[in-house]
Design a protein around this motif. Structure first.
Motif, PDB file in Angstrom:
ATOM      1  N   GLY A 159       4.214 -37.570 -12.408  1.00  0.00           N
ATOM      2  CA  GLY A 159       2.952 -38.313 -12.380  1.00  0.00           C
ATOM      3  C   GLY A 159       1.751 -37.386 -12.210  1.00  0.00           C
ATOM      4  N   SER A 172      -1.467 -36.998 -14.681  1.00  0.00           N
ATOM      5  CA  SER A 172      -2.828 -37.074 -14.179  1.00  0.00           C
ATOM      6  C   SER A 172      -3.648 -35.838 -14.578  1.00  0.00           C
ATOM      7  CB  SER A 172      -2.775 -37.221 -12.654  1.00  0.00           C
ATOM      8  OG  SER A 172      -3.976 -36.881 -12.085  1.00  0.00           O
ATOM      9  N   THR A 200      -2.583 -45.223  -3.798  1.00  0.00           N
ATOM     10  CA  THR A 200      -2.615 -46.036  -5.012  1.00  0.00           C
ATOM     11  C   THR A 200      -2.546 -45.167  -6.258  1.00  0.00           C
ATOM     12  OG1 THR A 200      -4.267 -47.233  -3.753  1.00  0.00           O
ATOM     13  CG2 THR A 200      -3.847 -48.012  -5.992  1.00  0.00           C
ATOM     14  N   GLU A 201      -3.353 -44.090  -6.249  1.00  0.00           N
ATOM     15  CA  GLU A 201      -3.375 -43.233  -7.438  1.00  0.00           C
ATOM     16  C   GLU A 201      -2.018 -42.573  -7.660  1.00  0.00           C
ATOM     17  OE1 GLU A 201      -6.027 -39.946  -8.847  1.00  0.00           O
ATOM     18  OE2 GLU A 201      -7.332 -40.920  -7.386  1.00  0.00           O
ATOM     19  N   ALA A 205       0.387 -44.999  -8.988  1.00  0.00           N
ATOM     20  CA  ALA A 205       0.075 -45.401 -10.365  1.00  0.00           C
ATOM     21  C   ALA A 205       0.503 -44.315 -11.365  1.00  0.00           C
ATOM     22  CB  ALA A 205      -1.417 -45.672 -10.502  1.00  0.00           C
ATOM     23  N   TRP A 206       0.246 -43.047 -11.045  1.00  0.00           N
ATOM     24  CA  TRP A 206       0.644 -41.970 -11.968  1.00  0.00           C
ATOM     25  C   TRP A 206       2.166 -41.857 -12.037  1.00  0.00           C
ATOM     26  CZ3 TRP A 206      -2.689 -40.920 -15.379  1.00  0.00           C
ATOM     27  CH2 TRP A 206      -4.046 -40.823 -15.097  1.00  0.00           C
ATOM     28  N   LEU A 229       4.149 -44.340 -11.794  1.00  0.00           N
ATOM     29  CA  LEU A 229       4.565 -45.436 -12.684  1.00  0.00           C
ATOM     30  C   LEU A 229       4.345 -45.051 -14.147  1.00  0.00           C
ATOM     31  CD1 LEU A 229       5.544 -48.355 -13.051  1.00  0.00           C
ATOM     32  CD2 LEU A 229       3.169 -49.100 -12.877  1.00  0.00           C
ATOM     33  N   ALA A 230       3.229 -44.359 -14.409  1.00  0.00           N
ATOM     34  CA  ALA A 230       2.945 -43.958 -15.788  1.00  0.00           C
ATOM     35  C   ALA A 230       4.041 -43.023 -16.303  1.00  0.00           C
ATOM     36  CB  ALA A 230       1.591 -43.265 -15.859  1.00  0.00           C
ATOM     37  N   ALA A 290       7.961 -44.880  -5.256  1.00  0.00           N
ATOM     38  CA  ALA A 290       6.698 -45.211  -4.594  1.00  0.00           C
ATOM     39  C   ALA A 290       6.744 -44.787  -3.126  1.00  0.00           C
ATOM     40  CB  ALA A 290       6.413 -46.704  -4.717  1.00  0.00           C
TER      41      ALA A 290
END
Ligand code: PFF
Length: 444
Positions: free
Chosen positions: A107, A111, A141-142, A145-146, A148-149, A353
């Motif tokens: 991630g 990013s 959160t960031e 999120a990365w 997850l990407a 996570a």
């Protein structure tokens, strides 16, 4: 249930396996590890291990896979009996856990690539760069999120299947990786003072040869060849009977070494050219490298190339980890590839996570003084992967040697002396060295 998927060619297998081997280990870990462990004192044992024990274990894993034709659990069970099926399950667990936290680092690569695309990655102020990296990893959160990407990219590749997903992606991305690396090396080596970096990487200091550097080299060989997590067993199960296993394995090992050396040459000369700290540790590729790019002409462009490299390398390794688990769910639980990948996507997102959050919001939660991320990495590299390697060595070297030998010689015959040498590596040297590494892991 057997697996019917197959690579379309020998090259497909070699590139996918090299894609698994060449990952964050080669590009991110190798340059600073080699530097910190005495340059040549680390690189020479690493090359020796790779071409001896490492290579023999690669052949062993691939042979077990092709002979057993199934997920690592079914293949090991077919070749060695029910107990080995259980050890295969441990390998699946290992791959699953590694992927959960590997995806967090993946991630970060996404990013940084995103920033590089926007041209905002390279800044000449080291404090800003450190703060940026710190902000990324501690922002829950960031970071999630990365992760997850990256996980979604990995799942998106594996769901397409062995040939249309994994093989196709590796066939395009691995040669691209090579070309980009060479382009960056040319840039890096033509900077003033670059030679200092080459010297740092390859200097040979007899005094630094000690048991720690050697064991570190051994551990790195394991990690970098993706041994002990069922990957090459799974990839071997898709290999055609017409492929010569020893020959293909030599290619995989050689490509892995080549990539690590290229990564060192890509990074170290540039780091030295600007008088930066070569032992930047984990921050090397996320803090030091952007700093370098902020100082070279056309830096933004080369930064973009670099983060593409990093992401490609991480992705093809993550894909191999996911395939181990997916093949298992297909074979043993009779799930379709789609359902298996979906299940992995959801559960790996959740587990990853927790690792992602352990850098920031949950950093206060530690076990044995380690954050969740560090703990998982510690368990996998120090225990689970060596244990996986040990079970392969015992199975291939002792219990099922005639079957392995048959696989190794099915296309071309080799001299009995060479085969005996291979067997000694697998049956004796590998277990002894792994046992020493395990002990060292236990005693810290
Ligand atoms: N070989 C990969 C790397 O060097 O980054 C990492 C890896 C992949 C390790 C798969 C272990 C594994 F099972």
């Amino acid at each position: 249930m057997t697996n019917n998927a197959q690579w379309s060619s020998r090259l497909g297998f070699i590139l996918a396996s090299a894609g698994s081997a060449i990952g964050l280990g080669a590009i991110w870990k190798f340059p600073f590890w080699a530097g910190a462990n005495g340059g040549g004192a680390f690189i020479i044992p690493y090359i020796l291990f790779t071409f001896t024990i490492g290579l023999c274990l690669v052949m062993a894993e691939v042979s077990i896979g092709r002979r057993g034709r199934g997920s690592v659990v079914s293949a090991m069970r077919r070749v060695g009996g029910p107990w080995f099926g259980l050890l295969g399950a441990l390998a699946v667990l290992t791959a699953y856990i590694i992927l959960s936290y590997y995806s967090v680092v993946g991630g970060w690569c996404v990013s940084y690539l995103w920033d590089a695309i926007r041209g905002s990655v390279a800044t000449s102020d080291p404090e800003v760069l450190k703060a940026n990296f710190g902000a990324l990893v501690t922002n829950g959160t960031e970071n999630v999120a990365w992760h997850l990407a990256f996980l979604s990219l990995t799942c998106g590749t594996v769901v397409l299947g062995v040939e249309s997903g994994i093989e196709r992606v590796s066939k395009y991305l691995m040669p691209t990786l090579f070309v980009l690396m060479v382009a960056i090396i040319v840039r890096s080596l033509t900077l003033d003072n670059a030679w200092e970096g080459v010297k740092y990487l390859f200097h040979f200091d007899l005094d630094s040869i000690n048991s720690k550097a050697i064991l570190n080299a051994m551990g790195f060989t394991f990690f970098s060849l993706s041994l002990g997590a069922g990957i090459l067993v799974t990839y071997g199960s898709y290999l055609s009977d017409k492929t010569n296993i020893p020959n293909a394995s030599v290619w995989v090992a050689a490509l892995a070494i080549q990539a690590a050396l290229l990564a060192g040459l890509m990074i170290m000369p540039a780091v030295f050219a600007f008088g930066l700290e070569p032992n930047g540790g984990p921050g090397l590729v996320f803090v030091t490298v952007p700093l370098v790019f902020s100082k070279v002409p056309f830096g933004a462009f080369f930064a973009l190339l670099f983060y593409i490299c990093l992401l490609v390398a991480a992705l093809t390794s993550a894909v191999s980890l996911l395939e181990v688990v997916t093949a298992f769910l297909q074979n043993e639980w009779h799930l379709s590839r789609r359902t298996a990948v979906l299940l992995n996507w959801v559960t790996l997102f959740l587990l990853g996570a927790v690792s992602a959050l352990s850098f920031g919001p949950w950093s206060g939660f530690t076990i044995f003084g380690m954050t969740f991320f560090d703990l998982l990495d510690f368990i996998c590299t120090n225990f689970l992967m060596p244990l996986g390697g040990m079970s392969i060595a015992v199975l291939a070297g002792w219990l099922a040697w005639p079957k392995i030998r048959e696989q190794l010689t099915s296309v071309k015959s080799y001299s009995p002396a060479l085969l005996t040498l291979i067997r000694i590596m697998i049956a004796v040297l590998a277990p002894v060295l792994v046992a020493v590494a395990l002990l060292q892991g236990i005693m810290g």
